[in-house]
Scaffold this motif. Structure first.
Motif, PDB file in Angstrom:
ATOM      1  N   ASN A  17       0.834  -1.202   0.000  1.00  0.00           N
ATOM      2  CA  ASN A  17       0.000   0.000   0.000  1.00  0.00           C
ATOM      3  C   ASN A  17       0.874   1.259   0.000  1.00  0.00           C
ATOM      4  O   ASN A  17       0.633   2.200  -0.771  1.00  0.00           O
ATOM      5  CB  ASN A  17      -0.932  -0.005   1.206  1.00  0.00           C
ATOM      6  CG  ASN A  17      -1.994   1.063   1.116  1.00  0.00           C
ATOM      7  OD1 ASN A  17      -2.703   1.158   0.123  1.00  0.00           O
ATOM      8  ND2 ASN A  17      -2.101   1.872   2.155  1.00  0.00           N
ATOM      9  N   LEU A  21       1.133   4.106  -3.009  1.00  0.00           N
ATOM     10  CA  LEU A  21       0.911   5.536  -2.745  1.00  0.00           C
ATOM     11  C   LEU A  21       2.125   6.367  -3.137  1.00  0.00           C
ATOM     12  O   LEU A  21       1.990   7.442  -3.725  1.00  0.00           O
ATOM     13  CB  LEU A  21       0.561   5.758  -1.276  1.00  0.00           C
ATOM     14  CG  LEU A  21      -0.816   5.268  -0.835  1.00  0.00           C
ATOM     15  CD1 LEU A  21      -0.966   5.377   0.683  1.00  0.00           C
ATOM     16  CD2 LEU A  21      -1.911   6.043  -1.538  1.00  0.00           C
ATOM     17  N   ARG A  26      -3.510   4.937  -6.785  1.00  0.00           N
ATOM     18  CA  ARG A  26      -4.574   4.752  -5.797  1.00  0.00           C
ATOM     19  C   ARG A  26      -5.156   3.353  -5.939  1.00  0.00           C
ATOM     20  O   ARG A  26      -5.253   2.831  -7.047  1.00  0.00           O
ATOM     21  CB  ARG A  26      -5.652   5.796  -6.002  1.00  0.00           C
ATOM     22  CG  ARG A  26      -5.112   7.210  -5.873  1.00  0.00           C
ATOM     23  CD  ARG A  26      -6.151   8.213  -6.155  1.00  0.00           C
ATOM     24  NE  ARG A  26      -6.447   8.875  -4.895  1.00  0.00           N
ATOM     25  CZ  ARG A  26      -7.486   9.644  -4.689  1.00  0.00           C
ATOM     26  NH1 ARG A  26      -8.357   9.849  -5.638  1.00  0.00           N
ATOM     27  NH2 ARG A  26      -7.664  10.223  -3.523  1.00  0.00           N
ATOM     28  N   THR A  28      -8.047   0.323  -4.029  1.00  0.00           N
ATOM     29  CA  THR A  28      -9.048  -0.088  -3.046  1.00  0.00           C
ATOM     30  C   THR A  28      -8.582  -1.412  -2.469  1.00  0.00           C
ATOM     31  O   THR A  28      -8.181  -2.313  -3.209  1.00  0.00           O
ATOM     32  CB  THR A  28     -10.427  -0.259  -3.710  1.00  0.00           C
ATOM     33  OG1 THR A  28     -10.838   1.009  -4.234  1.00  0.00           O
ATOM     34  CG2 THR A  28     -11.458  -0.762  -2.713  1.00  0.00           C
TER      35      THR A  28
END
Length: 107
Positions: A17, A21, A26, A28
């Motif tokens: 993650n 970033l 981006r 989900t």
């Protein structure tokens, strides 16, 4: 546009993650469970332009580490619960699927 499904071990979720970033990607995150070892995973859903797919895959490769783990053999092959002994299996890394997206909206 492409939709990238990246399934990673829960131990690697934070690093993947953070790497996504840092690369400006981006995603989900969905909690998921593997069917083989019944261990925790995270599935990242990433919609990106075609030219970013290789970057997404590289980030996932970089931050998803393969490791070895011992599991009881009955978990793997002995449904009747016969005498089990530990078996070393490889876990981690990433499983990645890339599909075409006909339409994408962020509202």
């Amino acid at each position: 546009m492409k939709l990238v499904y990246a399934i990673v071990n829960s131990d690697d979720t934070y690093a993947v993650n953070k790497g996504l970033l840092k690369a400006g990607i981006r995603a989900t995150k969905l909690s998921s469970t593997g069917g083989f070892l019944m261990s925790g995973n995270t599935t990242f859903l990433i919609c990106c332009p075609d030219e970013q797919v290789d970057l997404v895959i590289e980030v996932c490769k970089k931050y998803s580490k393969k490791r070895k783990q011992f599991v009881p053999s009955s978990t793997i092959m002995e449904p009747d619960g016969a005498a089990s002994y530990p078996v070393e299996v490889a876990i981690g890394g990433a499983t990645i699927f890339v599909t075409d997206i006909e339409r994408f909206e962020k509202v």
